[in-house]
Enzyme design. Structure first.
Site, PDB file in Angstrom:
ATOM      1  N   LEU A  35     130.121  30.627 109.231  1.00 22.35           N
ATOM      2  CA  LEU A  35     129.490  29.407 108.733  1.00 22.35           C
ATOM      3  C   LEU A  35     128.929  28.541 109.859  1.00 22.35           C
ATOM      4  O   LEU A  35     129.535  28.381 110.921  1.00 22.35           O
ATOM      5  CB  LEU A  35     130.513  28.599 107.932  1.00 22.35           C
ATOM      6  CG  LEU A  35     131.164  29.332 106.756  1.00 22.35           C
ATOM      7  CD1 LEU A  35     132.130  28.389 106.018  1.00 22.35           C
ATOM      8  CD2 LEU A  35     130.127  29.882 105.789  1.00 22.35           C
ATOM      9  N   HIS A  36     127.753  27.975 109.591  1.00 20.28           N
ATOM     10  CA  HIS A  36     127.106  27.040 110.512  1.00 20.28           C
ATOM     11  C   HIS A  36     126.651  25.822 109.714  1.00 20.28           C
ATOM     12  O   HIS A  36     126.953  25.697 108.515  1.00 20.28           O
ATOM     13  CB  HIS A  36     125.933  27.709 111.240  1.00 20.28           C
ATOM     14  CG  HIS A  36     124.978  28.419 110.326  1.00 20.28           C
ATOM     15  ND1 HIS A  36     124.155  27.757 109.429  1.00 20.28           N
ATOM     16  CD2 HIS A  36     124.693  29.744 110.169  1.00 20.28           C
ATOM     17  CE1 HIS A  36     123.420  28.627 108.771  1.00 20.28           C
ATOM     18  NE2 HIS A  36     123.729  29.840 109.186  1.00 20.28           N
ATOM     19  N   HIS A  39     125.150  26.231 106.244  1.00 25.53           N
ATOM     20  CA  HIS A  39     126.115  26.398 105.157  1.00 25.53           C
ATOM     21  C   HIS A  39     126.770  25.063 104.789  1.00 25.53           C
ATOM     22  O   HIS A  39     126.983  24.769 103.613  1.00 25.53           O
ATOM     23  CB  HIS A  39     127.219  27.381 105.571  1.00 25.53           C
ATOM     24  CG  HIS A  39     126.745  28.771 105.832  1.00 25.53           C
ATOM     25  ND1 HIS A  39     126.609  29.277 107.113  1.00 25.53           N
ATOM     26  CD2 HIS A  39     126.374  29.768 104.997  1.00 25.53           C
ATOM     27  CE1 HIS A  39     126.193  30.531 107.045  1.00 25.53           C
ATOM     28  NE2 HIS A  39     126.038  30.855 105.774  1.00 25.53           N
ATOM     29  N   ASP A 152     116.617  31.883 102.583  1.00 24.38           N
ATOM     30  CA  ASP A 152     116.513  33.209 101.974  1.00 24.38           C
ATOM     31  C   ASP A 152     115.798  33.043 100.632  1.00 24.38           C
ATOM     32  O   ASP A 152     116.414  33.154  99.562  1.00 24.38           O
ATOM     33  CB  ASP A 152     117.895  33.820 101.781  1.00 24.38           C
ATOM     34  CG  ASP A 152     118.595  34.089 103.099  1.00 24.38           C
ATOM     35  OD1 ASP A 152     117.952  34.672 103.992  1.00 24.38           O
ATOM     36  OD2 ASP A 152     119.766  33.719 103.229  1.00 24.38           O
ATOM     37  N   GLN A 155     115.796  35.887  98.054  1.00 23.87           N
ATOM     38  CA  GLN A 155     117.132  35.968  97.453  1.00 23.87           C
ATOM     39  C   GLN A 155     117.314  34.888  96.388  1.00 23.87           C
ATOM     40  O   GLN A 155     117.822  35.149  95.292  1.00 23.87           O
ATOM     41  CB  GLN A 155     118.201  35.807  98.534  1.00 23.87           C
ATOM     42  CG  GLN A 155     119.618  35.695  97.994  1.00 23.87           C
ATOM     43  CD  GLN A 155     120.631  35.541  99.088  1.00 23.87           C
ATOM     44  OE1 GLN A 155     121.075  36.525  99.671  1.00 23.87           O
ATOM     45  NE2 GLN A 155     121.020  34.313  99.399  1.00 23.87           N
ATOM     46  N   VAL A 178     117.867  24.372 106.828  1.00 26.31           N
ATOM     47  CA  VAL A 178     118.332  23.509 107.915  1.00 26.31           C
ATOM     48  C   VAL A 178     117.905  24.149 109.233  1.00 26.31           C
ATOM     49  O   VAL A 178     118.076  25.353 109.436  1.00 26.31           O
ATOM     50  CB  VAL A 178     119.861  23.328 107.868  1.00 26.31           C
ATOM     51  CG1 VAL A 178     120.345  22.495 109.045  1.00 26.31           C
ATOM     52  CG2 VAL A 178     120.272  22.673 106.548  1.00 26.31           C
ATOM     53  N   SER A 188     123.227  32.941 110.996  1.00 26.64           N
ATOM     54  CA  SER A 188     124.352  33.556 111.702  1.00 26.64           C
ATOM     55  C   SER A 188     123.858  34.583 112.711  1.00 26.64           C
ATOM     56  O   SER A 188     124.570  34.915 113.674  1.00 26.64           O
ATOM     57  CB  SER A 188     125.290  34.238 110.704  1.00 26.64           C
ATOM     58  OG  SER A 188     125.746  33.313 109.748  1.00 26.64           O
TER      59      SER A 188
END
Length: 283
Positions: A35-36, A39, A152, A155, A178, A188
């Site tokens: 996670l960053h 997220h 994404d 997606q 972001v 990631s």
């Protein structure tokens, strides 16, 4: 606040059933961990739309068409849990592969149309894996709303389509991309770039934003995209897998800006595949 970690479908559903009796609105944020801040922004967005938030952590093997990529994907549950605890997340749902895909599992969710082309053309089976695991996570959590990032974008489009087609009673909430201070979309995968690659990577977003500005002001589509591809390669990317303008709803290719569109790209640097997209409004 300590973070509750749940690893089984039965335990997750029991907790959600208790919330339901209290009339509580439930949100879910599906992730594969590592996670960053991107997220974290999705978690905060979910918290603004729900009373309780579940974050899922599952590195889904069925959406990887490259075994080496799956093996290299970072597993950082301890660090992820600490970040989520700091945000007062209610549950981290972290099942293992046997819980998600028990012996005899043989069902695949496949979404036509929006899954075709773009990433779908270069990652065979990827969106079948995404659609299947997301369908399971939405049904397992019984959430009222689910948050997915716009980075994404294909997606997100696949998930919107499957929710509509399968009548899953959940609101899909998009979270804005972001970016780092230099414009690079958070991912990631960014940590796998070399120092030189990381320094050059923001050129991808810069090229997209410049192209979007030109297209909004009436520049011809094909020459603008061709020039943008050249600019990305000139910045040190070794391959532009795709760079396309698509309808923002159907993801169909467009050759004229008659409504909202998205300019989407996938490009390689240092053996790392980076994706990005920006919105393009008609002139």
């Amino acid at each position: 606040m300590s973070l509750e970690i749940v690893r089984s479908v039965a335990a997750l559903r029991a907790r959600v059933a208790g919330w339901r009796k209290e009339g509580i609105r439930v949100g879910v944020v599906p992730t594969m961990g590592a996670l960053h801040e991107g997220h974290m922004s999705l978690v905060r967005l979910a918290q603004s739309h729900a009373d309780r938030v579940i974050v899922t952590l599952f590195v889904n093997p069925t959406q990887f068409n490259n075994k080496d990529d799956l093996a290299a994907y970072p597993r950082t549950e301890h660090e992820d849990a600490a970040k989520l605890a700091a945000l007062d997340v209610d549950i981290l749902y972290a099942p293992d592969a046997a819980e998600m895909y028990p012996n005899g599992f043989s069902t695949t969710v496949s979404v036509k149309g929006v899954s075709e082309g773009l990433c779908g053309a270069f990652r065979p089976g990827h969106f079948d894996g995404v659609a299947t695991v997301v369908t399971k996570l939405l049904l397992q959590s019984g959430a009222d709303c689910a948050v997915f990032g716009e980075k994404d974008f294909q997606q997100l489009s696949v998930i919107r389509r499957l929710v509509a087609d399968l009548d899953i009673p959940v609101e899909i909430i998009p979270g804005p991309t972001v970016r780092e201070t230099d414009g690079l979309a958070m991912s990631s995968r960014n940590v796998r770039l070399t120092p030189d690659g990381r320094a050059a990577a923001p050129a991808l977003a810069a090229a997209l934003f410049e192209a979007a500005t030109k297209l909004r002001t009436g520049a011809p589509i094909a020459p603008t995209i061709a020039a943008t591809r050249d600019a990305i390669l000139a910045a040190g990317f070794t391959e532009v897998e795709y760079l396309e303008l698509r309808d923002a709803i159907s993801l169909a290719p467009v050759d004229a800006l008659t409504g909202p569109a998205r300019l989407l790209v996938a490009a390689w640097r240092d053996g790392v595949r980076l994706i990005d997209n920006v919105q393009v409004d008609r002139p």
